[in-house]
Design a protein around this motif. Sequence first.
Motif, PDB file in Angstrom:
ATOM      1  N   HIS A 187       0.873  -1.305  -0.105  1.00 59.81           N
ATOM      2  CA  HIS A 187       0.202   0.064   0.001  1.00 59.81           C
ATOM      3  C   HIS A 187       0.926   1.233  -0.082  1.00 59.81           C
ATOM      4  N   TRP A 188       0.633   2.101  -1.029  1.00 55.76           N
ATOM      5  CA  TRP A 188       1.534   3.342  -1.029  1.00 55.76           C
ATOM      6  C   TRP A 188       0.630   4.546  -1.102  1.00 55.76           C
ATOM      7  N   PRO A 189       0.343   5.136  -0.012  1.00 55.41           N
ATOM      8  CA  PRO A 189      -0.642   6.223   0.392  1.00 55.41           C
ATOM      9  C   PRO A 189      -0.019   7.568  -0.301  1.00 55.41           C
ATOM     10  N   ALA A 190      -0.881   8.351  -0.906  1.00 53.81           N
ATOM     11  CA  ALA A 190      -0.719   9.536  -1.558  1.00 53.81           C
ATOM     12  C   ALA A 190       0.418   9.910  -2.226  1.00 53.81           C
ATOM     13  N   ALA A 191       0.478   8.855  -3.355  1.00 50.40           N
ATOM     14  CA  ALA A 191       1.744   8.613  -4.450  1.00 50.40           C
ATOM     15  C   ALA A 191       1.150   9.684  -5.383  1.00 50.40           C
ATOM     16  N   ASP A 192       2.432  10.232  -6.180  1.00 48.81           N
ATOM     17  CA  ASP A 192       2.395  10.920  -7.294  1.00 48.81           C
ATOM     18  C   ASP A 192       2.286  10.419  -8.485  1.00 48.81           C
ATOM     19  N   HIS A 193       2.512  10.808  -9.792  1.00 49.00           N
ATOM     20  CA  HIS A 193       2.500  10.446 -10.953  1.00 49.00           C
ATOM     21  C   HIS A 193       3.527   9.387 -11.029  1.00 49.00           C
TER      22      HIS A 193
END
Length: 282
Positions: free
Chosen positions: A138-144
Amino acid sequence: MSAGEAEPCPPPDRSDTVDRATPVRDGTTSPSAQAGPDDTMLLIADDASAPPMRCPEPMWAILVGEVDIDDAEPDYLRAVTWFSGSWVERYPATGPYDGDVVVRLTDPEDPALPLPRDAVVDVEMLLAHHGRWRRVGHWPAADHRWPHLIADTAATVMCLHGETGGTAVPDRSGDVAAARPARAVLSRPRRNNSLLELVVAGLLSPGDEFVWDRPRLLARHVVRIGAHGEIILADGQSCATPTQATNALGGSYNNGWNVFRRVSDERTLSDLRAMLQERRGY
């Protein structure tokens, strides 16, 4: 990471799919045309577009297709050169889908994030394991750049599943930090009867011939289905799962269900298992 009795994962190479090929000898051919499936989405590639930041309706997730990592470099320099997948609607984690890896893109859950939040996404990776979807990472608040964050985790899980003929089980110690891949451990190796289910259902027959076209290597692999649903390579080696077969053939980290296409009707193994689930009413 506990690897049980699994052999080391093979180094990746470049591969793709084509529609037509010209046969040569020893189960290998050289393609005469180069094309890919229309629904393939390039997440990391030289010509990849910006990655999606949400799952569009009615799509549920991205089914991971292929991850290509330059294993010739040390771990801290490993570069992801190719990452592809395809949109899928929700489907069960049972039967022939065991071992599939999917990626879900959802609205960020952290209420502390400033608005608007369109530029960030919560990324969740799930593995179909023993009839359930289990979280791998789980990778929260990831960007592009999220494809680069998760590619190594996807490759690890696909490799472990293919090498054992079983499934990699996610570490349940907690969520994974945004910039660090999830840790996967191996369950006890077991017999995988997903292909045998297709044989019993009459959708697959012993002796059926399948091909895997790889235009970037100018090659085609020809395999056949054994009496118990195993995949038999041109050199006689037997593989319990499609992904195990792609690993044995020196492939990058592939979902083997998508790359092998039956010679008689052009259907992939993925097409056949979808037909089985439709019969079962899923």
